[in-house]
Design a protein around this motif. Structure first.
Motif, PDB file in Angstrom:
ATOM      1  N   VAL A 137       0.838  -1.201   0.000  1.00  0.00           N
ATOM      2  CA  VAL A 137       0.000   0.000   0.000  1.00  0.00           C
ATOM      3  C   VAL A 137       0.874   1.253   0.000  1.00  0.00           C
ATOM      4  O   VAL A 137       0.638   2.202  -0.763  1.00  0.00           O
ATOM      5  CB  VAL A 137      -0.955   0.007   1.205  1.00  0.00           C
ATOM      6  CG1 VAL A 137      -1.644   1.364   1.330  1.00  0.00           C
ATOM      7  CG2 VAL A 137      -1.996  -1.090   1.063  1.00  0.00           C
ATOM      8  N   MET A 138       1.900   1.281   0.855  1.00  0.00           N
ATOM      9  CA  MET A 138       2.775   2.443   0.898  1.00  0.00           C
ATOM     10  C   MET A 138       3.454   2.665  -0.449  1.00  0.00           C
ATOM     11  O   MET A 138       3.553   3.804  -0.921  1.00  0.00           O
ATOM     12  CB  MET A 138       3.827   2.273   1.998  1.00  0.00           C
ATOM     13  CG  MET A 138       3.330   2.544   3.398  1.00  0.00           C
ATOM     14  SD  MET A 138       2.684   4.235   3.641  1.00  0.00           S
ATOM     15  CE  MET A 138       4.125   5.227   3.209  1.00  0.00           C
ATOM     16  N   SER A 139       3.910   1.607  -1.079  1.00  0.00           N
ATOM     17  CA  SER A 139       4.540   1.744  -2.394  1.00  0.00           C
ATOM     18  C   SER A 139       3.575   2.341  -3.401  1.00  0.00           C
ATOM     19  O   SER A 139       3.935   3.248  -4.176  1.00  0.00           O
ATOM     20  CB  SER A 139       5.045   0.375  -2.885  1.00  0.00           C
ATOM     21  OG  SER A 139       5.681   0.500  -4.139  1.00  0.00           O
ATOM     22  N   MET A 140       2.333   1.884  -3.385  1.00  0.00           N
ATOM     23  CA  MET A 140       1.353   2.396  -4.340  1.00  0.00           C
ATOM     24  C   MET A 140       0.924   3.817  -4.016  1.00  0.00           C
ATOM     25  O   MET A 140       0.662   4.611  -4.931  1.00  0.00           O
ATOM     26  CB  MET A 140       0.151   1.446  -4.400  1.00  0.00           C
ATOM     27  CG  MET A 140       0.459   0.154  -5.146  1.00  0.00           C
ATOM     28  SD  MET A 140      -1.006  -0.870  -5.460  1.00  0.00           S
ATOM     29  CE  MET A 140      -1.211  -1.627  -3.856  1.00  0.00           C
ATOM     30  N   LEU A 141       0.837   4.157  -2.735  1.00  0.00           N
ATOM     31  CA  LEU A 141       0.517   5.536  -2.376  1.00  0.00           C
ATOM     32  C   LEU A 141       1.566   6.491  -2.942  1.00  0.00           C
ATOM     33  O   LEU A 141       1.244   7.572  -3.448  1.00  0.00           O
ATOM     34  CB  LEU A 141       0.442   5.686  -0.863  1.00  0.00           C
ATOM     35  CG  LEU A 141      -0.780   5.106  -0.154  1.00  0.00           C
ATOM     36  CD1 LEU A 141      -0.634   5.256   1.365  1.00  0.00           C
ATOM     37  CD2 LEU A 141      -2.067   5.763  -0.624  1.00  0.00           C
ATOM     38  N   ILE A 142       2.814   6.084  -2.846  1.00  0.00           N
ATOM     39  CA  ILE A 142       3.895   6.922  -3.368  1.00  0.00           C
ATOM     40  C   ILE A 142       3.843   6.990  -4.894  1.00  0.00           C
ATOM     41  O   ILE A 142       3.889   8.067  -5.489  1.00  0.00           O
ATOM     42  CB  ILE A 142       5.261   6.381  -2.902  1.00  0.00           C
ATOM     43  CG1 ILE A 142       5.370   6.436  -1.376  1.00  0.00           C
ATOM     44  CG2 ILE A 142       6.406   7.176  -3.547  1.00  0.00           C
ATOM     45  CD1 ILE A 142       6.544   5.654  -0.812  1.00  0.00           C
ATOM     46  N   ARG A 143       3.706   5.828  -5.527  1.00  0.00           N
ATOM     47  CA  ARG A 143       3.760   5.773  -6.993  1.00  0.00           C
ATOM     48  C   ARG A 143       2.582   6.483  -7.659  1.00  0.00           C
ATOM     49  O   ARG A 143       2.711   6.991  -8.776  1.00  0.00           O
ATOM     50  CB  ARG A 143       3.805   4.324  -7.469  1.00  0.00           C
ATOM     51  CG  ARG A 143       5.101   3.616  -7.130  1.00  0.00           C
ATOM     52  CD  ARG A 143       5.231   2.302  -7.863  1.00  0.00           C
ATOM     53  NE  ARG A 143       6.410   1.579  -7.435  1.00  0.00           N
ATOM     54  CZ  ARG A 143       7.652   1.875  -7.808  1.00  0.00           C
ATOM     55  NH1 ARG A 143       7.851   2.893  -8.626  1.00  0.00           N
ATOM     56  NH2 ARG A 143       8.675   1.169  -7.378  1.00  0.00           N
ATOM     57  N   THR A 144       1.449   6.508  -6.984  1.00  0.00           N
ATOM     58  CA  THR A 144       0.272   7.136  -7.587  1.00  0.00           C
ATOM     59  C   THR A 144       0.125   8.597  -7.183  1.00  0.00           C
ATOM     60  O   THR A 144      -0.898   9.219  -7.442  1.00  0.00           O
ATOM     61  CB  THR A 144      -1.008   6.364  -7.212  1.00  0.00           C
ATOM     62  OG1 THR A 144      -1.096   6.221  -5.790  1.00  0.00           O
ATOM     63  CG2 THR A 144      -1.015   4.990  -7.854  1.00  0.00           C
ATOM     64  N   GLY A 145       1.156   9.130  -6.547  1.00  0.00           N
ATOM     65  CA  GLY A 145       1.190  10.559  -6.303  1.00  0.00           C
ATOM     66  C   GLY A 145       0.363  11.052  -5.136  1.00  0.00           C
ATOM     67  O   GLY A 145       0.060  12.248  -5.069  1.00  0.00           O
ATOM     68  N   ARG A 146      -0.012  10.153  -4.217  1.00  0.00           N
ATOM     69  CA  ARG A 146      -0.686  10.643  -3.015  1.00  0.00           C
ATOM     70  C   ARG A 146       0.290  11.514  -2.235  1.00  0.00           C
ATOM     71  O   ARG A 146       1.466  11.178  -2.098  1.00  0.00           O
ATOM     72  CB  ARG A 146      -1.178   9.479  -2.161  1.00  0.00           C
ATOM     73  CG  ARG A 146      -2.265   8.638  -2.817  1.00  0.00           C
ATOM     74  CD  ARG A 146      -3.510   9.464  -3.115  1.00  0.00           C
ATOM     75  NE  ARG A 146      -4.565   8.645  -3.661  1.00  0.00           N
ATOM     76  CZ  ARG A 146      -5.587   8.164  -2.955  1.00  0.00           C
ATOM     77  NH1 ARG A 146      -5.683   8.435  -1.674  1.00  0.00           N
ATOM     78  NH2 ARG A 146      -6.515   7.424  -3.548  1.00  0.00           N
TER      79      ARG A 146
END
Length: 210
Positions: A137-146
């Motif tokens: 989740v943390m990786s995706m939050l970062i990658r999707t620009g949150r």
């Protein structure tokens, strides 16, 4: 985990690295490294002039990979996290926070995941508070620009409260050999994240940029 966000903005180098490390930890904590990942880990080179916990962790991980084989890692992972009935360690937030599984921390996590647009994949059987899922989740939050504020809130609520203890336990687990190095990397990275968030200015945290 899957995410409903489609746009993936260009990331700063620091954020790319953070996302990559979260993804790497997630992969190694979800299952034992396959041969291709193990080969990549063996070739890791840290900056010889840098003496930091992260640099030492990378060097230790590369050395551990050079002395490991996929079949050995499968046995090690099974003993650590699966076992007969249960493994040596329980990689779940609820376990570390309450001593039981499927407790209130998981309910709170599921509420936040729904708000953020995440849902569990059908083929994933573990609860969402598994350390690998949280790193994903943390990786995706970062990658999707949150923004950093969203990242920090999720990290503070669902990871910071227990991950350091988990990675410390992983380093000292009786059946851990390769995974001692994974625990070292995880612990160093969580400390780095803690320091990094503390150093962010209020404007950077709100705007999502350093």
């Amino acid at each position: 985990m899957t995410n409903m966000i489609n746009a993936a903005p260009a990331l700063q180098e620091t954020d790319e690295l953070r996302a990559d490390i979260y993804a790497l930890l997630a992969t190694m904590l979800r299952k034992q490294p396959e041969a291709d990942l193990l080969a990549w880990l063996k070739e890791l080179e840290s900056d010889q002039d840098e003496d930091t916990p992260m640099a030492r962790a990378w060097s230790t991980l590369a050395l551990a990979a050079k002395h490991s084989e996929p079949s050995q890692l499968e046995d090690e992972y099974t003993q650590l996290f699966i076992g007969v009935g249960r493994g040596e360690l329980m990689p779940f937030a609820c376990w570390y926070l309450t001593g039981s599984l499927m407790e209130k921390p998981l309910a709170f996590l599921r509420e936040d995941l729904e708000i953020l647009g995440f849902e569990r994949q059908e083929n994933v059987k573990e609860p969402e508070d598994h350390i690998a899922a949280l790193c994903e989740v943390m990786s995706m939050l970062i990658r999707t620009g949150r923004g950093y504020e969203v990242q920090h809130q999720f990290w503070q609520k669902h990871i910071q409260t227990w991950a350091q203890k988990f990675f410390t336990d992983l380093q000292s687990a009786k059946t851990a050999v390769f995974y001692t190095a994974v625990g070292l990397l995880g612990h160093a990275f969580m400390q780095q994240e803690d320091n990094w968030y503390l150093q962010l200015s209020p404007a950077a945290r709100e705007g999502g940029k350093q």
